[in-house]
Scaffold this active site. Sequence first.
Site, mmCIF file in Angstrom:
data_model
loop_
_atom_site.group_PDB
_atom_site.id
_atom_site.type_symbol
_atom_site.label_atom_id
_atom_site.label_comp_id
_atom_site.label_asym_id
_atom_site.label_seq_id
_atom_site.Cartn_x
_atom_site.Cartn_y
_atom_site.Cartn_z
ATOM 1 N N GLY A 114 0.713 -1.182 0.058
ATOM 2 C CA GLY A 114 -0.172 -0.002 0.020
ATOM 3 C C GLY A 114 0.827 1.134 -0.050
ATOM 4 C CD GLU A 115 -1.904 6.330 -0.204
ATOM 5 O OE1 GLU A 115 -1.698 6.815 0.933
ATOM 6 O OE2 GLU A 115 -2.661 6.517 -1.068
ATOM 7 N N PRO A 118 5.421 0.737 -0.175
ATOM 8 C CG PRO A 118 7.007 2.429 -1.081
ATOM 9 C CD PRO A 118 6.254 1.980 0.240
ATOM 10 C CE LYS A 135 12.039 -4.350 -0.679
ATOM 11 N NZ LYS A 135 12.851 -3.975 0.567
ATOM 12 C CG ASP A 229 13.508 -0.664 9.247
ATOM 13 O OD1 ASP A 229 13.728 -0.280 10.348
ATOM 14 O OD2 ASP A 229 12.418 -0.777 8.623
#
Length: 535
Positions: A114-115, A118, A135, A229
Site C-alpha cells: 500500500g502507500e 510501496p 521484492k 532497518d
Amino acid sequence: MRTSNRSPFTFPVFHSFDCLESLRLLSFSTQINNCSDLLLTERVGMGCDFSKYTTCCMGTEEDGHPAPEDQVDGENEDNVVEGIDLPRFHEFTIDQLRRATSGFAVENIVSEHGEKAPNVVYKGKLDNQMRIAVKRFNRNAWPDAQPFLEEARAVGQLRSQRLINLLGCCCEGDERLLVAEYMPNDTLAKHLFHWENQPMRWAMRMRVALCLAQALEYCTSKGRALYHDLNAYRVLYDDDYNPRLSCFGLMKNSRDGKSYSTNLAFTPPEYLRTGRVTPESVTYSFGTLLLDLLSGKHIPPSHALDLIRDKNLQMLSDSCLEGELTNDDGTELVRLASLCLQSEPRERPNPKSLVAALIPLQKDSEVPSRVLMGIPDGTSTFPLTPLGEACLRMDLTALHEVMEKMGYKDDEGAATELSFQMWTNQMQETLNSKKKGDAAFRLKDSKTAIDSYTLFIDVGTMVSPTVYARRSLCYLMSNMADEALNDAMQAQVISPIWYIAFYLQAVALLAMGKENDAQMALKEGSSLEIKKSTN
C-alpha cells in the site's frame, strides 16, 4: 496466555540506553500478456527443490542480455557454493519473474503493501520448482540501473546459513526486483508478538539472538556491515524453523538512502542527527531486538530505560517466561542490551563480541528449532482435505472423478460471444480437438486426450487452465511425471489460486520422489480448497 505479571528475575540499573465451453476460454488471453511467453520452459536444476519456493555473478551474453536460465544449473558442481546448496547470483528477466509469480498475482503477496509499503514482496516458484521471494521496488526507488545492479551483485556474493540469501535480481526498463530464498514459516514478529498456540520459549529466543549476531558478524567480515532497518520483521523462519536474517536489509530502500521505516522511537539517535547508518547503528537496532526477545513486546528503548531505573521490572520481562528464565541469564541479557543501546556509538559492542557473549546463554542446543517452537513432527502440520489425502495416496482415479465432475467451471473470466468473423476453419478445428480431448479424458484414454489437448494448446487462440490440468493428469496416468508437473505449473500460472493445480503438482512431485516438495504443494492445495469451500 500470560498468567502473571511477576518478574522472573531482578535487574541491575544501567544509565545509558539509548476454465463452460470453449467460447468462454477466450477471456484468458486478455489476462496474460503473451500466452506463448508463459508456457513453461524446460525445468532446470538450481540445487534446490519446491512446492510451499556466490561468490561471483552470472555472466551475460555479449549482447548484454541476461544469461539464459538453463545456464543456472544447480546440479553442476561448479555452479554451487561450497557447503550451501544454492546457485550463484543470477540476473533474471522480467518474464521469468512474472511467470514465477503468476503475473505478480495479488494472491502471492506476502508483505505489507500500500502507500506505506510501496515495495511489495511476492512468493513465487521458478520453472525448476525452487521457491523464491521476489521484492518489486517502487519505480522511483532506483531510477538509475547501475547503482542497483552494483548493490545487488555485492549482496548476492554473500552465502550463509544464517541469511536469507539473495539469489538474483532483475533490472529491465524501470523494473527493479530482488530474488531471494523463500521462508515459509512467518516472521519473528509473528511468533514473538502475535503467537497463537504457545509463546516462544527462552531457549528459542536466545537461539534467535545468537543466529542474528552470527549473521551480522558474517556480513561484517565480508565488508557489508551496514544493515538497514533491523527489526523483528526482518527475521524469518526457514523450513526447519531456524531463524534467518533477510538479505533485503543489506540494500538501501530508496535513492535517498532511507534506512529506517519503523517508528522513530526505535531509531538510533545518531541517525536522527545525521541521517547516516553506521555499523554502530546496526548494533543499536540489535539491542532493541534483544529487548523484544526479553519482553515479548516491542518496547521503545527510552521506555525500557525508565522501567529499569524505576525498577518496574514487571513491564519489561515476559511473564510467559516464568520458570524458564534464570536471574543470571536475565541479568546478562539486560547487560548486553544496555551496551548495544549506549547513546555514544563507539561504546557499543561489535557483532563478534555479541556472538561471544550470547554463546553461554544457549540452552537445549541439541534440540531442533522445530521442537523448541512446538511444531509437531512430520513435514506437514496442516490438515489435508479428503481430496488432498487422495492425492497423497496418488489416487489418480479419485482425482479424475473430481476433475470430470468439475468440468470447466473453474476456468475464470466471462468471454463475450465470438463474432462471425472469428468462426474460421481453424477455430472450428480447435474446438473439435478440445471436444475430442474431453471425450477421451472421460474414458481415461490418456494418449488420445494428450494428443487432442496438445492440438488445442498449440493453436494458442484460447487459454484454459482446465485443459492444462486434464493433460497433466493424463501424463500422470502415462507415467510422465515431468510433463505432468510442467502442465500443472502452467495451470497455476493461468489460475494462481486454483487448488487442483497444486494437487497435480503434488502428485507429480511424489512420482518424482520429491516428498518434501509434494507435502508443501498438498498443504497449499488443501488451504486453497478450504478457502474456496468457505467462501
